[in-house]
Design a protein around this motif. Structure first.
Motif, PDB file in Angstrom:
ATOM      1  N   SER A 147      44.172  22.907  33.031  1.00  0.00           N
ATOM      2  CA  SER A 147      44.957  23.489  34.111  1.00  0.00           C
ATOM      3  C   SER A 147      44.643  24.986  34.265  1.00  0.00           C
ATOM      4  CB  SER A 147      46.418  23.196  33.799  1.00  0.00           C
ATOM      5  OG  SER A 147      47.261  24.049  34.432  1.00  0.00           O
ATOM      6  N   LYS A 148      44.510  25.701  33.123  1.00  0.00           N
ATOM      7  CA  LYS A 148      44.166  27.125  33.200  1.00  0.00           C
ATOM      8  C   LYS A 148      42.751  27.290  33.763  1.00  0.00           C
ATOM      9  CE  LYS A 148      47.261  29.130  29.760  1.00  0.00           C
ATOM     10  NZ  LYS A 148      47.435  29.847  28.511  1.00  0.00           N
ATOM     11  N   GLY A 149      41.837  26.348  33.414  1.00  0.00           N
ATOM     12  CA  GLY A 149      40.465  26.380  33.939  1.00  0.00           C
ATOM     13  C   GLY A 149      40.471  26.257  35.457  1.00  0.00           C
ATOM     14  N   ILE A 150      41.325  25.350  35.964  1.00  0.00           N
ATOM     15  CA  ILE A 150      41.422  25.163  37.420  1.00  0.00           C
ATOM     16  C   ILE A 150      41.947  26.449  38.056  1.00  0.00           C
ATOM     17  CG2 ILE A 150      42.642  23.894  39.247  1.00  0.00           C
ATOM     18  CD1 ILE A 150      42.519  21.432  37.305  1.00  0.00           C
ATOM     19  N   GLU A 151      42.958  27.064  37.405  1.00  0.00           N
ATOM     20  CA  GLU A 151      43.510  28.326  37.938  1.00  0.00           C
ATOM     21  C   GLU A 151      42.413  29.379  38.077  1.00  0.00           C
ATOM     22  OE1 GLU A 151      46.873  30.197  35.933  1.00  0.00           O
ATOM     23  OE2 GLU A 151      47.823  28.242  35.798  1.00  0.00           O
ATOM     24  N   GLN A 152      41.551  29.476  37.042  1.00  0.00           N
ATOM     25  CA  GLN A 152      40.482  30.496  37.075  1.00  0.00           C
ATOM     26  C   GLN A 152      39.485  30.190  38.190  1.00  0.00           C
ATOM     27  OE1 GLN A 152      39.150  30.328  33.038  1.00  0.00           O
ATOM     28  NE2 GLN A 152      40.965  31.400  32.289  1.00  0.00           N
ATOM     29  N   THR A 153      39.180  28.881  38.379  1.00  0.00           N
ATOM     30  CA  THR A 153      38.252  28.493  39.448  1.00  0.00           C
ATOM     31  C   THR A 153      38.842  28.873  40.809  1.00  0.00           C
ATOM     32  OG1 THR A 153      37.563  26.648  38.097  1.00  0.00           O
ATOM     33  CG2 THR A 153      36.965  26.533  40.430  1.00  0.00           C
ATOM     34  N   VAL A 154      40.135  28.562  40.982  1.00  0.00           N
ATOM     35  CA  VAL A 154      40.805  28.880  42.259  1.00  0.00           C
ATOM     36  C   VAL A 154      40.783  30.393  42.483  1.00  0.00           C
ATOM     37  CG1 VAL A 154      43.039  28.857  43.458  1.00  0.00           C
ATOM     38  CG2 VAL A 154      42.247  26.814  42.284  1.00  0.00           C
ATOM     39  N   GLU A 155      41.049  31.162  41.434  1.00  0.00           N
ATOM     40  CA  GLU A 155      41.081  32.618  41.548  1.00  0.00           C
ATOM     41  C   GLU A 155      39.705  33.168  41.947  1.00  0.00           C
ATOM     42  OE1 GLU A 155      43.542  34.496  41.790  1.00  0.00           O
ATOM     43  OE2 GLU A 155      42.543  36.440  41.672  1.00  0.00           O
ATOM     44  N   ARG A 158      39.184  32.358  45.522  1.00  0.00           N
ATOM     45  CA  ARG A 158      40.028  33.200  46.384  1.00  0.00           C
ATOM     46  C   ARG A 158      39.412  34.598  46.546  1.00  0.00           C
ATOM     47  NH1 ARG A 158      43.996  36.454  46.547  1.00  0.00           N
ATOM     48  NH2 ARG A 158      43.938  36.885  44.324  1.00  0.00           N
ATOM     49  N   GLN A 159      38.920  35.155  45.414  1.00  0.00           N
ATOM     50  CA  GLN A 159      38.320  36.498  45.473  1.00  0.00           C
ATOM     51  C   GLN A 159      37.058  36.499  46.339  1.00  0.00           C
ATOM     52  OE1 GLN A 159      37.843  37.810  41.429  1.00  0.00           O
ATOM     53  NE2 GLN A 159      40.042  38.093  41.145  1.00  0.00           N
ATOM     54  N   ALA A 160      36.234  35.419  46.165  1.00  0.00           N
ATOM     55  CA  ALA A 160      34.998  35.323  46.956  1.00  0.00           C
ATOM     56  C   ALA A 160      35.350  35.211  48.436  1.00  0.00           C
ATOM     57  CB  ALA A 160      34.186  34.117  46.505  1.00  0.00           C
ATOM     58  N   HIS A 161      36.390  34.438  48.730  1.00  0.00           N
ATOM     59  CA  HIS A 161      36.831  34.212  50.104  1.00  0.00           C
ATOM     60  C   HIS A 161      37.348  35.524  50.721  1.00  0.00           C
ATOM     61  CE1 HIS A 161      37.486  31.072  52.998  1.00  0.00           C
ATOM     62  NE2 HIS A 161      38.627  31.643  53.342  1.00  0.00           N
ATOM     63  N   ASP A 162      38.146  36.286  49.923  1.00  0.00           N
ATOM     64  CA  ASP A 162      38.692  37.562  50.406  1.00  0.00           C
ATOM     65  C   ASP A 162      37.556  38.533  50.718  1.00  0.00           C
ATOM     66  OD1 ASP A 162      41.182  36.574  50.138  1.00  0.00           O
ATOM     67  OD2 ASP A 162      41.748  37.751  48.365  1.00  0.00           O
ATOM     68  N   ALA A 163      36.541  38.554  49.810  1.00  0.00           N
ATOM     69  CA  ALA A 163      35.400  39.462  50.012  1.00  0.00           C
ATOM     70  C   ALA A 163      34.666  39.073  51.290  1.00  0.00           C
ATOM     71  CB  ALA A 163      34.464  39.382  48.815  1.00  0.00           C
ATOM     72  N   HIS A 164      34.527  37.773  51.524  1.00  0.00           N
ATOM     73  CA  HIS A 164      33.849  37.272  52.715  1.00  0.00           C
ATOM     74  C   HIS A 164      34.614  37.682  53.972  1.00  0.00           C
ATOM     75  CE1 HIS A 164      32.770  34.135  55.701  1.00  0.00           C
ATOM     76  NE2 HIS A 164      31.556  34.364  55.237  1.00  0.00           N
TER      77      HIS A 164
END
Ligand SMILES: CCCCCCCCCCCCCCCC(=O)SCCNC(=O)CCNC(=O)[C@H](O)C(C)(C)COP(=O)(O)OP(=O)(O)OC[C@H]1O[C@@H](n2cnc3c(N)ncnc32)[C@H](O)[C@@H]1OP(=O)(O)O
Length: 168
Positions: A147-155, A158-164
């Motif tokens: 579950s923590k691994g999924i959180e890190q993937t989502v994060e 999200r950061q890549a998406h925000d930068a885009h």
């Protein structure tokens, strides 16, 4: 007594307000029951107000129908410093007879706080005794690692998406 009750069971009937149009209990309602049972178990174990921090490995295996007798059983399987990990099973059966069906299971994690708006605080430790206990503790930790691994993937996403978005 604090740090002594490892298992807790809630039992009640599934009511008309709990079901969807197909006559089966909503998944969200089952999650609410799991949260309530976990809350009672967590505050009982820690002796302090506690909040849900994560739920993992949830699986709805069989439906719960209106008027079924529902049993929500929590078992403490791991404690960290402030966290309490519970395995939860939800079973249901016709109250007029019939075999209980395992309907949902998951791992839910609560964190004890030193007040309603407080900070994480230490809980009484629970040590596995049997081989079964050790397996359950390991299972709970693996579910939460996933579950923590999924959180890190989502994060990261999200950061890549925000930068885009910022570049556009
Ligand atoms: C007066 C009162 C009346 C009350 C009357 C009640 C009425 C009866 C109705 C009851 C109904 C049911 C009620 C249910 C209870 C809610 O539904 S509470 C509402 C939902 N939950 C929340 O709002 C919690 C929101 N989250 C937070 O506030 C913060 O994230 C927390 C939980 C305080 C943790 O803060 P933090 O800064 O992340 O703390 P941190 O020190 O990093 O981590 C703390 C622990 O969390 C663990 N953790 C963090 N992330 C994760 C993760 N993803 N997975 C697993 N563990 C994690 C850490 O490993 C650490 O564990 P330990 O190593 O200490 O054992």
């Amino acid at each position: 007594m604090i740090g002594s009750q490892r298992e807790l069971t809630l039992r009640f009937l599934a009511e008309p307000a709990d079901v969807n149009y197909g006559g089966k209990v909503h998944g969200g309602v089952v999650m609410k029951w799991i949260d309530q049972a976990g809350y009672a178990a967590a505050v009982g174990w820690s002796g302090t107000y506690s909040v849900t921090v994560a739920v993992g490995g949830i699986r709805f295996m069989a439906p719960i129908r209106i008027s079924d007798l529902v049993t929500v059983r929590t078992k403490l399987v791991h404690t960290g410093t402030s966290s309490m990990h519970f395995s939860v099973e939800v079973a249901a059966r016709d109250p007029m007879g019939g075999e209980p069906r395992l309907c949902t299971h998951c791992v839910i994690v609560f964190v004890a706080l030193d007040g309603v708006e407080g900070k994480p605080t230490a809980v009484p430790a629970w040590e596995p005794v049997s081989e079964d206990d050790r397996e359950l503790a390991e299972y709970a930790q693996q579910v939460m690692a996933l579950s923590k691994g999924i959180e890190q993937t989502v994060e990261r996403y999200r950061q890549a998406h925000d930068a885009h978005d910022a570049d556009a």
